[in-house]
Design an enzyme around this catalytic site. Structure first.
Site: not given
Ligand code: IPM
Ligand code: MG
Length: 352
Positions: A141, A191
């Protein structure tokens, strides 16, 4: 005691469920003689509409300066344009990063009265009590490089799965600490047969495991873990994993509980300021109808009482009230009933 709570109701059903959770907090405040001060701010799509940004610097600063943050949900079809320069989800990620909340706790329990709501066979669900600990501010992310370019005449997209040792260590330590108050088992999901970042993950899990010999540690590959969550969910206690794996596995695990609407989460960092949110999304299909299940958000406030405010008795009171409400067959549509969001909250409040 005195606490300042920032509310970020967000988009879709967010404002509906947050509104009910605030009522629950108000009852707790008056019953146990606390003062909760609420300040409401925009985040997500609604903030893009008003300020042109999914999370403004001012809102982030207000969150950082409060004792905890309660979030509803963000996103919706209106803001889904893949070419848009901002998205509601970006605000959420920037908030997590800005608050430094690296540990996302997602407990999954199956209430006996809801076992039939799950697609799994009842005997598989007996004794399911999992705490997924998802790393929240690293991994795919947030890693760099990230983005798109043209290379050798080809359009290319890159995301980077990056972890530093300290990021793994701090969440691993928390996993073992939490396991000590539970069934004393940690399942570290990675993994490691393919990914370098997972080999570092496993190495550090093993190290921290050695420092905590009273807790059992097992390593499970993420593909196997996804299978075991369905074939033997009761065998898990604390599951600790990196950001993306945790995102996927927690949606899968939520199915065990019968409805995503039931499940809370807490995101914690080094400070006591936590971010609390139900694990469900903004559910645009039912937004504004007043039929969303408020339980995930109400149980998130119980986690807030416990983790940010250290008010254990108050947290247990909220959890007990929810449990009794379910036992008494109160049901919103997602769990097979007809109650509105407000009526469900009333049922819970009555039992507080
Ligand atoms: C979660 C959601 C978020 C994530 C999105 C909305 C960015 O799916 O809180 O699990 O991927 O973390
Ligand atoms: Mg998710």
């Amino acid at each position: 005691m005195n606490f300042k709570i920032t509310l970020l109701p967000g988009d879709g059903i967010g404002p509906e469920v947050v509104g009910e959770a605030v009522r629950v907090l108000e009852i707790i405040a008056s019953k146990y003689k606390h003062t909760f001060t609420f300040q409401e701010r925009l985040m997500g799509g609604c903030s893009i509409d008003k300020y042109g940004s999914s999370l403004t610097d001012e809102t982030l600063a207000d969150c950082v300066a409060s004792d905890s943050v309660l979030l509803g949900a963000v996103g919706g079809p209106k803001w889904d344009d893949p070419n848009a320069k901002d998205r509601p989800e970006r605000g959420l990620l920037a908030l997590r990063k800005g608050l430094g909340v690296f540990a996302n706790l997602r407990p999954v329990k199956v209430h006996p009265a809801l076992i039939d709501g799950s697609p799994l066979k009842p005997e598989k669900l007996k004794g399911v009590d999992i705490l997924v600990l998802r790393e929240l501010t690293g991994g795919l992310y947030f890693g760099f490089p990230k983005g798109r370019d043209v290379k050798d005449g080809r359009e290319r997209a890159v995301d980077t799965l990056e972890y530093y040792d300290y990021e793994i260590k701090r969440i691993m330590k928390l996993a073992f600490d939490l396991a000590k108050g539970r069934k004393k088992k940690v399942t570290s999901v990675d993994k490691a047969n393919v990914l370098e970042s997972s080999r570092l993950w496993r190495q550090i899990a093993t190290q921290v495991g050695k420092e905590n010999p009273d807790v059992e540690l097992e390593h499970v590959l993420v593909d196997t873990a996804s299978m075991k969550l369905i074939t033997g969910p009761a065998s898990f206690d604390v599951v600790v994993t990196e950001n993306m794996f945790g995102d996927i596995l927690t949606d899968e695990a939520s199915v065990l509980a019968g409805s995503m609407g039931m499940l809370p989460s807490a995101s914690l960092g080094e400070s006591t300021v936590g971010l609390y949110e139900p694990i469900h999304g903004s559910a645009p299909d039912i937004a504004g109808k007043g039929i969303a299940n408020p339980i995930g958000t109400i149980l998130s406030t119980a986690m807030m009482l416990r983790h940010s405010f250290k008010l254990e008795a108050e947290a247990v009171a909220v959890e007990k009230a929810v449990e009794q409400t379910i036992t008494a067959n109160a049901r919103t549509a997602d769990i097979g009933g007809k109650l509105t969001t407000r009526q469900m909250a009333d049922e819970i409040i009555q039992r507080l």
